[in-house]
Design a protein around this motif. Sequence first.
Motif, PDB file in Angstrom:
ATOM      1  N   VAL A  35      -4.876  -3.685   7.532  1.00 56.74           N
ATOM      2  CA  VAL A  35      -3.501  -3.711   7.019  1.00 56.74           C
ATOM      3  C   VAL A  35      -2.692  -4.803   7.710  1.00 56.74           C
ATOM      4  O   VAL A  35      -2.806  -5.005   8.922  1.00 56.74           O
ATOM      5  CB  VAL A  35      -2.810  -2.344   7.237  1.00 56.74           C
ATOM      6  N   HIS A  36      -1.869  -5.485   6.907  1.00 65.19           N
ATOM      7  CA  HIS A  36      -1.005  -6.535   7.442  1.00 65.19           C
ATOM      8  C   HIS A  36       0.445  -6.139   7.230  1.00 65.19           C
ATOM      9  O   HIS A  36       0.789  -5.600   6.179  1.00 65.19           O
ATOM     10  CB  HIS A  36      -1.267  -7.852   6.701  1.00 65.19           C
ATOM     11  N   LEU A  37       1.263  -6.439   8.227  1.00 67.09           N
ATOM     12  CA  LEU A  37       2.695  -6.204   8.047  1.00 67.09           C
ATOM     13  C   LEU A  37       3.229  -7.318   7.174  1.00 67.09           C
ATOM     14  O   LEU A  37       3.020  -8.499   7.469  1.00 67.09           O
ATOM     15  CB  LEU A  37       3.400  -6.280   9.403  1.00 67.09           C
ATOM     16  N   PHE A  38       3.882  -6.932   6.103  1.00 68.88           N
ATOM     17  CA  PHE A  38       4.429  -7.969   5.210  1.00 68.88           C
ATOM     18  C   PHE A  38       5.672  -7.445   4.524  1.00 68.88           C
ATOM     19  O   PHE A  38       5.625  -6.473   3.782  1.00 68.88           O
ATOM     20  CB  PHE A  38       3.383  -8.365   4.148  1.00 68.88           C
ATOM     21  N   ASN A  39       6.779  -8.101   4.801  1.00 69.39           N
ATOM     22  CA  ASN A  39       8.006  -7.793   4.068  1.00 69.39           C
ATOM     23  C   ASN A  39       8.435  -9.072   3.364  1.00 69.39           C
ATOM     24  O   ASN A  39       8.737 -10.077   4.015  1.00 69.39           O
ATOM     25  CB  ASN A  39       9.103  -7.322   5.036  1.00 69.39           C
ATOM     26  N   ALA A  40       8.412  -9.023   2.034  1.00 71.44           N
ATOM     27  CA  ALA A  40       8.663 -10.245   1.265  1.00 71.44           C
ATOM     28  C   ALA A  40      10.069 -10.793   1.491  1.00 71.44           C
ATOM     29  O   ALA A  40      10.332 -11.961   1.195  1.00 71.44           O
ATOM     30  CB  ALA A  40       8.435  -9.974  -0.219  1.00 71.44           C
ATOM     31  N   CYS A  65       1.956  -3.398   4.216  1.00 68.83           N
ATOM     32  CA  CYS A  65       3.069  -2.455   4.210  1.00 68.83           C
ATOM     33  C   CYS A  65       4.169  -3.074   5.064  1.00 68.83           C
ATOM     34  O   CYS A  65       3.955  -4.146   5.657  1.00 68.83           O
ATOM     35  CB  CYS A  65       2.652  -1.081   4.735  1.00 68.83           C
ATOM     36  N   THR A  66       5.315  -2.422   5.112  1.00 66.44           N
ATOM     37  CA  THR A  66       6.458  -3.086   5.755  1.00 66.44           C
ATOM     38  C   THR A  66       6.792  -2.534   7.146  1.00 66.44           C
ATOM     39  O   THR A  66       7.682  -3.066   7.795  1.00 66.44           O
ATOM     40  CB  THR A  66       7.719  -2.967   4.868  1.00 66.44           C
ATOM     41  N   SER A  67       6.128  -1.459   7.577  1.00 58.48           N
ATOM     42  CA  SER A  67       6.517  -0.907   8.881  1.00 58.48           C
ATOM     43  C   SER A  67       5.309  -0.728   9.806  1.00 58.48           C
ATOM     44  O   SER A  67       4.181  -0.486   9.350  1.00 58.48           O
ATOM     45  CB  SER A  67       7.229   0.440   8.712  1.00 58.48           C
ATOM     46  N   HIS A  68       5.588  -0.826  11.104  1.00 57.38           N
ATOM     47  CA  HIS A  68       4.529  -0.665  12.111  1.00 57.38           C
ATOM     48  C   HIS A  68       3.925   0.741  12.045  1.00 57.38           C
ATOM     49  O   HIS A  68       2.724   0.914  12.190  1.00 57.38           O
ATOM     50  CB  HIS A  68       5.093  -0.901  13.519  1.00 57.38           C
ATOM     51  N   VAL A  69       4.789   1.742  11.849  1.00 53.22           N
ATOM     52  CA  VAL A  69       4.310   3.134  11.837  1.00 53.22           C
ATOM     53  C   VAL A  69       3.295   3.319  10.710  1.00 53.22           C
ATOM     54  O   VAL A  69       2.208   3.874  10.904  1.00 53.22           O
ATOM     55  CB  VAL A  69       5.506   4.108  11.646  1.00 53.22           C
ATOM     56  N   LYS A  70       3.650   2.826   9.557  1.00 55.50           N
ATOM     57  CA  LYS A  70       2.750   2.993   8.415  1.00 55.50           C
ATOM     58  C   LYS A  70       1.472   2.176   8.592  1.00 55.50           C
ATOM     59  O   LYS A  70       0.380   2.625   8.239  1.00 55.50           O
ATOM     60  CB  LYS A  70       3.481   2.579   7.142  1.00 55.50           C
ATOM     61  N   LYS A  71       1.642   1.004   9.171  1.00 50.76           N
ATOM     62  CA  LYS A  71       0.450   0.157   9.414  1.00 50.76           C
ATOM     63  C   LYS A  71      -0.554   0.932  10.268  1.00 50.76           C
ATOM     64  O   LYS A  71      -1.747   0.981   9.959  1.00 50.76           O
ATOM     65  CB  LYS A  71       0.881  -1.126  10.115  1.00 50.76           C
ATOM     66  N   LYS A  72      -0.046   1.581  11.293  1.00 48.69           N
ATOM     67  CA  LYS A  72      -0.931   2.342  12.193  1.00 48.69           C
ATOM     68  C   LYS A  72      -1.614   3.480  11.416  1.00 48.69           C
ATOM     69  O   LYS A  72      -2.819   3.695  11.540  1.00 48.69           O
ATOM     70  CB  LYS A  72      -0.071   2.872  13.355  1.00 48.69           C
ATOM     71  N   GLN A  73      -0.818   4.188  10.604  1.00 49.84           N
ATOM     72  CA  GLN A  73      -1.396   5.314   9.824  1.00 49.84           C
ATOM     73  C   GLN A  73      -2.520   4.809   8.913  1.00 49.84           C
ATOM     74  O   GLN A  73      -3.583   5.420   8.820  1.00 49.84           O
ATOM     75  CB  GLN A  73      -0.330   5.952   8.931  1.00 49.84           C
ATOM     76  N   LEU A  74      -2.255   3.693   8.250  1.00 48.65           N
ATOM     77  CA  LEU A  74      -3.249   3.167   7.304  1.00 48.65           C
ATOM     78  C   LEU A  74      -4.487   2.654   8.038  1.00 48.65           C
ATOM     79  O   LEU A  74      -5.617   2.817   7.575  1.00 48.65           O
ATOM     80  CB  LEU A  74      -2.635   2.053   6.447  1.00 48.65           C
ATOM     81  N   MET A  95       0.858  -1.206   0.000  1.00 48.83           N
ATOM     82  CA  MET A  95       0.000   0.000   0.000  1.00 48.83           C
ATOM     83  C   MET A  95       0.881   1.238   0.000  1.00 48.83           C
ATOM     84  O   MET A  95       0.976   1.969   0.993  1.00 48.83           O
ATOM     85  CB  MET A  95      -0.958  -0.001   1.184  1.00 48.83           C
ATOM     86  N   GLY A  96       1.554   1.440  -1.123  1.00 50.50           N
ATOM     87  CA  GLY A  96       2.396   2.624  -1.287  1.00 50.50           C
ATOM     88  C   GLY A  96       1.564   3.777  -1.827  1.00 50.50           C
ATOM     89  O   GLY A  96       0.367   3.886  -1.544  1.00 50.50           O
ATOM     90  N   PHE A  97       2.201   4.610  -2.617  1.00 47.45           N
ATOM     91  CA  PHE A  97       1.560   5.828  -3.116  1.00 47.45           C
ATOM     92  C   PHE A  97       0.307   5.504  -3.939  1.00 47.45           C
ATOM     93  O   PHE A  97      -0.795   5.972  -3.638  1.00 47.45           O
ATOM     94  CB  PHE A  97       2.588   6.603  -3.946  1.00 47.45           C
ATOM     95  N   VAL A  98       0.462   4.679  -4.949  1.00 48.78           N
ATOM     96  CA  VAL A  98      -0.686   4.340  -5.805  1.00 48.78           C
ATOM     97  C   VAL A  98      -1.679   3.483  -5.029  1.00 48.78           C
ATOM     98  O   VAL A  98      -2.896   3.727  -5.077  1.00 48.78           O
ATOM     99  CB  VAL A  98      -0.213   3.573  -7.064  1.00 48.78           C
ATOM    100  N   GLY A  99      -1.174   2.501  -4.304  1.00 50.15           N
ATOM    101  CA  GLY A  99      -2.038   1.590  -3.558  1.00 50.15           C
ATOM    102  C   GLY A  99      -2.978   2.338  -2.619  1.00 50.15           C
ATOM    103  O   GLY A  99      -4.172   2.041  -2.545  1.00 50.15           O
TER     104      GLY A  99
END
Length: 301
Positions: free
Chosen positions: A44-49, A28-37, A6-10
């Motif tokens: 939102v799920h934390l996922f780093n491939a 998304c890959t970070s806790h901070v962003k997960k909270k914002q989203l 869930m970046g810019f376009v997502g």
Amino acid sequence: MFILGMGFVGQFLAHKLHKQGWSVSGTCTSHVKKKQLEDMGFHVHLFNANHPELSILGLMKNYTHLLVSVPPVMGIGDPVLHHEELIRSSLVSGSLQWLCYLTSTSVYGDCSGELVDEDYPANPETELAKLRLASEEGWSNLAHYLGISPLLFRLGGIYGPGRSAIDTILKQGPLSKGQKMRNYRKYTSRVHVEDICQALMATIYAPYPREVYNIVDDDPTPREEVFAYARKLVEKKWPGLNLQAPEQKEFSVVRTRNRSGEKQVSNARMKKELGVQLLYPDYKSGLQSIIDQIHSPFPCH
Ligand SMILES: NC(=O)c1ccc[n+]([C@@H]2O[C@H](COP(=O)([O-])OP(=O)(O)OC[C@H]3O[C@@H](n4cnc5c(N)ncnc54)[C@H](OP(=O)(O)O)[C@@H]3O)[C@@H](O)[C@H]2O)c1
């Protein structure tokens, strides 16, 4: 809709779909962003491939639509497709009916300034563009395996509110290395994020006859020109603002080294087959709408 990355376009697409009543989840890959989203109302799920929680990939089978916007990584390739077997076995018994992979016009390589449509042979030059093409093939094969018609959206440089020449000027930071490298192309294709979303929505609501679409505006202009125009808009809206001088010297060093990658990317197929009427056919209209929405010249105020 499940949005891998869930970046810019997502995020833009997620907002649009959310307003229309869709259930939207993403990663998304970070806790901070997960909270914002999550604060915006998304699941939102934390996922780093690179170090994945593989159970997240299993969740995708519950969704009818999958947008993939995770880029390839140098030396690794497509980090999500590293788990292709798992994704295949999960999705094969799922509900998926639409799969779009966001890719880049970089796969065409240097075309000596020619007009490039989707039938033009891909000839990526850089390592990253080669990985991009491999990702396209990987996601296309996966979709075919699942019996779905894949969509590959080859995007020009993406801009929009919060990410544009205006934002760069207002932040007054130096251009990143990547930004400078793109600076001296005679033709640089770009596209406003709203128009990418328009094109995505068109394929969600109506059949699309092809697999590959170039998603760019009508006006491939050198980056230099775009920055000069953005600077004028900023100076007009906030006269007297103390802007950093343009980094001309730095630009000209790069100019001599970076003449490759020239092409004019055609958006005729997008318009004809998806019926897209661009909201922002050129950078001038796109930048104007961005500056009109900014109330304070100081980012984050
Ligand atoms: N920027 C351009 O001008 C341009 C032009 C053509 C094509 N593209 C491509 O088009 C796609 C969409 O662009 P965009 O600007 O929306 O991209 P973006 O803002 O950079 O978003 C990329 C998303 O992928 C996630 N991601 C990155 N690496 C990951 C990994 N290893 N594992 C899991 N998730 C990962 C990011 O997570 P976080 O949210 O945690 O960061 C982010 O959500 C991208 O593939 C981009 O490379 C971009």
